[in-house]
Design an enzyme around this catalytic site. Structure first.
Site, PDB file in Angstrom:
ATOM      1  N   GLY A  72      -2.225 -28.965  -5.771  1.00  0.00           N
ATOM      2  CA  GLY A  72      -2.793 -29.049  -4.419  1.00  0.00           C
ATOM      3  C   GLY A  72      -1.871 -28.482  -3.356  1.00  0.00           C
ATOM      4  N   ARG A  97       7.678 -23.209 -37.936  1.00  0.00           N
ATOM      5  CA  ARG A  97       7.229 -24.110 -39.021  1.00  0.00           C
ATOM      6  C   ARG A  97       5.961 -23.581 -39.676  1.00  0.00           C
ATOM      7  NH1 ARG A  97       3.368 -28.158 -38.768  1.00  0.00           N
ATOM      8  NH2 ARG A  97       3.649 -29.971 -40.118  1.00  0.00           N
ATOM      9  N   HIS A 142      15.590 -24.095 -15.184  1.00  0.00           N
ATOM     10  CA  HIS A 142      15.417 -24.195 -16.634  1.00  0.00           C
ATOM     11  C   HIS A 142      14.814 -25.510 -17.106  1.00  0.00           C
ATOM     12  CE1 HIS A 142      17.843 -20.623 -16.384  1.00  0.00           C
ATOM     13  NE2 HIS A 142      17.385 -20.323 -17.586  1.00  0.00           N
ATOM     14  N   GLN A 191      12.016 -26.370 -16.664  1.00  0.00           N
ATOM     15  CA  GLN A 191      10.656 -26.047 -17.132  1.00  0.00           C
ATOM     16  C   GLN A 191      10.613 -25.578 -18.585  1.00  0.00           C
ATOM     17  OE1 GLN A 191       8.873 -23.470 -13.698  1.00  0.00           O
ATOM     18  NE2 GLN A 191      11.064 -23.766 -13.540  1.00  0.00           N
ATOM     19  N   ILE A 234       6.750 -18.453 -21.365  1.00  0.00           N
ATOM     20  CA  ILE A 234       6.194 -19.367 -20.353  1.00  0.00           C
ATOM     21  C   ILE A 234       5.663 -18.603 -19.146  1.00  0.00           C
ATOM     22  CG2 ILE A 234       7.647 -21.318 -21.065  1.00  0.00           C
ATOM     23  CD1 ILE A 234       9.226 -20.864 -18.419  1.00  0.00           C
ATOM     24  N   ASP A 235       5.948 -17.292 -19.073  1.00  0.00           N
ATOM     25  CA  ASP A 235       5.487 -16.494 -17.921  1.00  0.00           C
ATOM     26  C   ASP A 235       4.006 -16.120 -18.013  1.00  0.00           C
ATOM     27  OD1 ASP A 235       7.994 -16.563 -16.885  1.00  0.00           O
ATOM     28  OD2 ASP A 235       8.584 -14.593 -17.635  1.00  0.00           O
ATOM     29  N   ARG A 261       9.679 -14.224 -12.870  1.00  0.00           N
ATOM     30  CA  ARG A 261      10.364 -13.098 -12.197  1.00  0.00           C
ATOM     31  C   ARG A 261       9.358 -12.033 -11.778  1.00  0.00           C
ATOM     32  NH1 ARG A 261      14.444 -13.072 -16.700  1.00  0.00           N
ATOM     33  NH2 ARG A 261      12.631 -12.130 -17.645  1.00  0.00           N
TER      34      ARG A 261
HETATM   35  P1  ATP Z   1      10.651 -13.937 -21.582  1.00  0.00           P
HETATM   36  O1  ATP Z   1       9.892 -13.058 -20.631  1.00  0.00           O
HETATM   37  O2  ATP Z   1       9.896 -15.137 -21.970  1.00  0.00           O
HETATM   38  O3  ATP Z   1      12.027 -14.246 -21.123  1.00  0.00           O
HETATM   39  P2  ATP Z   1      10.922 -11.619 -23.298  1.00  0.00           P
HETATM   40  O4  ATP Z   1      10.568 -11.455 -24.709  1.00  0.00           O
HETATM   41  O5  ATP Z   1      10.114 -10.810 -22.326  1.00  0.00           O
HETATM   42  O6  ATP Z   1      10.851 -13.143 -22.969  1.00  0.00           O
HETATM   43  P3  ATP Z   1      13.306  -9.975 -22.766  1.00  0.00           P
HETATM   44  O7  ATP Z   1      14.675 -10.424 -22.378  1.00  0.00           O
HETATM   45  O8  ATP Z   1      12.578  -9.086 -21.832  1.00  0.00           O
HETATM   46  O9  ATP Z   1      12.493 -11.308 -23.092  1.00  0.00           O
HETATM   47  O10 ATP Z   1      13.425  -9.194 -24.165  1.00  0.00           O
HETATM   48  C1  ATP Z   1      14.066  -9.795 -25.280  1.00  0.00           C
HETATM   49  C2  ATP Z   1      14.735  -8.739 -26.139  1.00  0.00           C
HETATM   50  O11 ATP Z   1      13.744  -7.799 -26.629  1.00  0.00           O
HETATM   51  C3  ATP Z   1      15.766  -7.841 -25.448  1.00  0.00           C
HETATM   52  O12 ATP Z   1      17.017  -8.455 -25.324  1.00  0.00           O
HETATM   53  C4  ATP Z   1      15.818  -6.654 -26.397  1.00  0.00           C
HETATM   54  O13 ATP Z   1      16.608  -6.942 -27.524  1.00  0.00           O
HETATM   55  C5  ATP Z   1      14.363  -6.522 -26.851  1.00  0.00           C
HETATM   56  N1  ATP Z   1      13.680  -5.492 -26.051  1.00  0.00           N
HETATM   57  C6  ATP Z   1      13.254  -5.578 -24.772  1.00  0.00           C
HETATM   58  N2  ATP Z   1      12.689  -4.421 -24.357  1.00  0.00           N
HETATM   59  C7  ATP Z   1      12.773  -3.562 -25.404  1.00  0.00           C
HETATM   60  C8  ATP Z   1      12.382  -2.205 -25.612  1.00  0.00           C
HETATM   61  N3  ATP Z   1      11.791  -1.479 -24.660  1.00  0.00           N
HETATM   62  N4  ATP Z   1      12.622  -1.662 -26.829  1.00  0.00           N
HETATM   63  C9  ATP Z   1      13.223  -2.377 -27.797  1.00  0.00           C
HETATM   64  N5  ATP Z   1      13.621  -3.653 -27.662  1.00  0.00           N
HETATM   65  C10 ATP Z   1      13.405  -4.247 -26.490  1.00  0.00           C
END
Ligand code: ATP
Length: 345
Positions: free
Chosen positions: A207, A43, A275, A277, A148-149, A193
């Site tokens: 706590g 938004r 999920h 969360q 959220i990590d 993770r």
């Molecule tokens: P969260 O940790 O909150 O789940 P995130 O952004 O870390 O979110 P990922 O699944 O790790 O989630 O990455 C999301 C997308 O980003 C992947 O599916 C891919 O399309 C792209 N991506 C991840 N790593 C790379 C990379 N090294 N180079 C290019 N694109 C990437």
């Protein structure tokens, strides 16, 4: 002013200059795991972008939508009534093909065809790796720190963490009430993770007697001993917060205790929040953070400050080069880990 040049898949050389105020069409996407506050960020991007006189496009399903040209124009009305919603109205997806250069070239071709000149990526660690990869190919990209990590370098707090933390905490508080009534120990598994941030902060705020996170090595026998001692000290309940990526997750801990006939004193139960969360309505902190992040991202594009991540540093909204973000690992505050142990007496 920034000048970029790249070759499209069809061999066409694209040359453009940005930062001189002539940007016309900018796209926004959400990627990776959804986080409460993503909608508030969309938004903010749409409305502050429109205020610059741009056309703002939403990309559906993250990087997958970039590669298949799933773009839709967004008006101020399209983002009405979403500030309080969890999830993301644009959808999110994991798109492994985007990790290849061919996949990203496909996306560049789609952007060129749709006349999209810059992209704002709302997402976590993996998503910002994608931003950096696209930025290295010469395309103007700005990231917004959202996961959220809370494991993203360049932002002390990422979008969605505060809400996820409060949801986990509410569950912990409720479990403590029932645990105390029956003198039970509860293992509560939260997301994370690779990062123990959510578990650590939930554990401190809730706590907990013990907090199990990927960053710290432990043996289940030590935790069993801690719980026994807590029982002997007269505690009404034992709470162990476990990150899903810990050396032993909640189920593995239960299995270990059962197989080794560990007598904890307390009865034992395990709850995996999973999920639950993610899906909550963003709280005031995340809505305001999202709004400020979105405004900073469009400002960066307006100024031609590309290849950066918008985040929160010492209370201010900042930008950090994506190259720095993706080459550093955010560390947990070791002092907080020690504090959690002291408080469990
Ligand atoms: P969260 O940790 O909150 O789940 P995130 O952004 O870390 O979110 P990922 O699944 O790790 O989630 O990455 C999301 C997308 O980003 C992947 O599916 C891919 O399309 C792209 N991506 C991840 N790593 C790379 C990379 N090294 N180079 C290019 N694109 C990437």
């Amino acid at each position: 002013m920034v000048e970029i040049r790249y070759t499209r898949l069809d061999g066409f050389e694209v040359f453009a200059s940005y930062g001189d105020g002539y940007m016309k069409r900018v796209a926004v996407l959400t990627s990776g795991g959804d986080a409460p506050g993503m909608n508030a960020a969309i938004r903010s991007v749409v409305r502050t972008g429109l205020a610059y006189g741009w056309e703002v496009y939403g990309v559906e399903h993250g990087y997958r939508g970039c590669m298949s040209g799933q773009f839709r124009p967004m008006t101020a009305r399209d983002v009405g009534g979403i500030i309080q919603l969890g999830g993301t109205i644009l959808g999110s997806a994991r798109a492994p093909a985007f990790e290849t250069e061919e996949g990203r070239r496909e996306a560049l071709r789609e952007f060129a065809q749709a006349g999209i000149e810059a992209l704002i990526v709302i997402g976590g660690n993996g998503s910002q790796q994608g931003s950096q990869a696209l930025s290295e190919m010469g395309f103007p990209v700005v990231g917004i720190a959202s996961t959220i990590d809370n494991d993203l370098y360049g932002s002390e707090i990422t979008l969605g963490v505060d809400t996820a933390l409060n949801i986990a905490l509410e569950a912990v508080d409720r479990l403590k009430v029932t645990a105390s009534s029956h003198q039970r120990a509860f293992l509560v598994e939260v997301m994370g993770r690779d990062s123990g941030y959510l578990a650590l902060m939930t554990g401190i705020a809730g706590g907990a007697e013990a907090i199990l996170i990927p960053e710290v090595d432990f043996e289940p026998a030590e935790i069993a001993q801690e719980l026994r001692e807590a029982y002997q000290r007269g505690k009404a309940h034992g709470l162990v917060v476990v990150a899903e990526g810990a050396k032993y997750n909640a189920q593995a801990m239960v299995d270990y205790f059962r197989e080794n006939h560990e007598d904890l004193g307390f009865g034992l139960r395990a709850t995996i929040l999973g999920h639950v969360q993610r899906g909550g309505m963003p709280g005031a902190f995340d809505r305001n953070l999202a709004t400020r992040f979105g405004a900073k991202a469009t400002e960066a594009i307006h100024k031609g400050d590309f290849g950066v991540l918008v985040g929160l540093t010492k209370g201010a909204i900042t930008t950090t080069p994506l190259s720095e973000v993706t080459s550093n690992v955010k560390q947990l505050d070791a002092g907080l880990i020690e504090l959690a142990k002291t408080l469990a007496m």
